[in-house]
Design an enzyme around this catalytic site. Structure first.
Site, PDB file in Angstrom:
ATOM      1  N   LYS A   1       0.801  -1.613  -0.282  1.00 33.52           N
ATOM      2  CA  LYS A   1       0.394  -0.361  -0.181  1.00 33.52           C
ATOM      3  C   LYS A   1       0.743   1.015   0.007  1.00 33.52           C
ATOM      4  O   LYS A   1       0.337   2.317  -0.815  1.00 33.52           O
ATOM      5  CB  LYS A   1      -0.903   0.123   1.913  1.00 33.52           C
ATOM      6  CG  LYS A   1      -2.469  -0.645   0.990  1.00 33.52           C
ATOM      7  CD  LYS A   1      -2.816  -0.810   2.227  1.00 33.52           C
ATOM      8  CE  LYS A   1      -3.826  -2.852   1.952  1.00 33.52           C
ATOM      9  NZ  LYS A   1      -4.673  -2.805   2.895  1.00 33.52           N
TER      10      LYS A   1
ATOM     11  N   GLN B   1      -4.749  -1.943   9.375  1.00 26.93           N
ATOM     12  CA  GLN B   1      -4.657  -3.191   9.039  1.00 26.93           C
ATOM     13  C   GLN B   1      -5.134  -4.568   9.695  1.00 26.93           C
ATOM     14  O   GLN B   1      -4.984  -4.492  11.146  1.00 26.93           O
ATOM     15  CB  GLN B   1      -2.724  -3.312   8.657  1.00 26.93           C
ATOM     16  CG  GLN B   1      -2.926  -4.341   7.943  1.00 26.93           C
ATOM     17  CD  GLN B   1      -3.524  -4.664   5.896  1.00 26.93           C
ATOM     18  OE1 GLN B   1      -2.806  -3.460   5.995  1.00 26.93           O
ATOM     19  NE2 GLN B   1      -4.443  -5.633   6.189  1.00 26.93           N
TER      20      GLN B   1
ATOM     21  N   ASP C   1     -11.151   2.769   3.615  1.00 24.61           N
ATOM     22  CA  ASP C   1     -11.757   1.342   3.168  1.00 24.61           C
ATOM     23  C   ASP C   1     -12.999   1.098   3.005  1.00 24.61           C
ATOM     24  O   ASP C   1     -12.821  -0.308   2.268  1.00 24.61           O
ATOM     25  CB  ASP C   1     -11.161   0.318   4.375  1.00 24.61           C
ATOM     26  CG  ASP C   1      -9.275  -0.698   4.503  1.00 24.61           C
ATOM     27  OD1 ASP C   1      -9.158  -0.568   3.446  1.00 24.61           O
ATOM     28  OD2 ASP C   1      -9.125  -0.648   5.650  1.00 24.61           O
TER      29      ASP C   1
END
Ligand code: NAD
Length: 290
Positions: A54, A98, A121
């Protein structure tokens, strides 16, 4: 019939090139680059790889990344405090924690602590609710990436029978809402579904997201269907495979995603797209106030 490949790697590379141009223009206009904060708690090797991917994807398109790697015994309060600071940091447009997180941390508390406008997200109940109410704001990255892949087929999704295998909050449920929004007739299958084969066999669109290797048998696929495989499984030899029996499914489907190189690269790409969207929304709101 041999399926055409829905190449998520190639599509994501094209979209990232376009996004890099947009980010260059936006950064020149507003005097700063979009910013993504990434929090990793613990030393899970797979999570470390995802986070590094990422960060390098951000660098590729000109998004600034702010990385926080915390020890595995970090308290929930500490992470919540960090998120609270980031929610008010004007350099940060997107906040990502995460998953999975260590057991002393409740992932729902973490997701809900992120201000919805920075929830890149797309996991916050507010953003899931917006999608459900037909007003998508920040959309869950994996389903959003699947929709972008479906768009590549050029097929009108209205009235198509879509079967989503898996009903998690991060993939299956928002995927079903995306397909409903696109006008498909949607069935969601899950661990209690009886006769999965019968549901898959009548689907024009199959989204496999159960996290069970080769669960979707190739011979179940309706000839001419579109098959999107979200599953990721690492085999003993280190190679990756999905939830669909690709060898046979690809002989019946019209379109199919490979694993790897299908949904995975699109998920990261939509994370970048959401960060740029959040940045643009923040600047538009600011300009309106002026
Ligand atoms: P999850 O474990 O949270 O949810 C799995 C879902 O599948 C559940 O709703 C469960 O009821 C359903 N299920 C389990 N067994 C089933 C069966 N036999 N028949 C029908 N449904 C069944 O998993 P998740 O987080 O949604 O992830 C699913 C898969 O997608 C995993 O392999 C994960 O690694 C992968 N994934 C990939 C990406 C990507 O970017 N490619 C992103 C997220 C998740």
């Amino acid at each position: 019939m041999t399926a055409q490949i829905l190449d998520g790697k190639a599509l994501s590379q094209r979209l990232r090139r376009e996004m890099a141009d947009t980010v260059t223009q936006l950064s020149a206009t507003y005097g700063r680059a979009p910013g993504l904060a990434v929090i990793l708690v613990g030393e899970d090797p797979a999570s470390q790889i995802y986070v590094n991917n990422k960060k390098s994807a951000c660098a590729q398109v000109g998004i600034a990344s702010f990385s926080h790697t915390l020890p595995s015994d970090t308290s929930q309060e500490h992470v919540l405090g960090l998120i609270g600071e980031m929610n008010h940091d004007p350099r940060i447009d997107g906040i990502l924690v995460q998953l999975p997180v260590p057991q002393q941390i409740n992932p729902e508390r973490i997701i809900e602590a992120i201000t919805p406008s920075k929830d890149v997200d797309g996991f916050h109940p507010y953003n899931l609710g917006c999608l459900t109410a037909r007003k998508p704001a920040l959309r869950s990255c994996t389903p959003y990436g699947c929709m972008r892949l479906l768009e590549e087929t050029g097929i009108d999704l209205h009235g198509k029978e879509a079967v989503v295998v898996g009903a998690s909050n991060i993939v299956g449920r928002p995927m079903a809402m995306e397909l409903l929004l696109a006008g498909s007739t949607v069935t969601v299958c899950h661990r209690f579904t009886e006769d999965l084969a019968a549901h898959v066999a009548r689907a024009d669109i199959v989204i496999a997201a159960a996290g069970k290797q080769d669960l979707v048998r190739g011979e179940w696929i309706k000839p001419g269907a579109i098959v999107i495989d979200v599953g990721i499984h690492r085999l003993e030899d280190g190679s990756l495979t999905g939830d669909v029996d690709f060898a046979i499914a690809s002989q019946r489907a019209a379109w199919i995603t490979p694993v790897p190189g299908g949904v995975g690269p699109m998920t990261i790409c939509m994370l970048l797209a959401n960060t740029v969207q959040s940045y643009q929304t923040a600047h538009l709101a600011h300009n309106t106030e002026l």
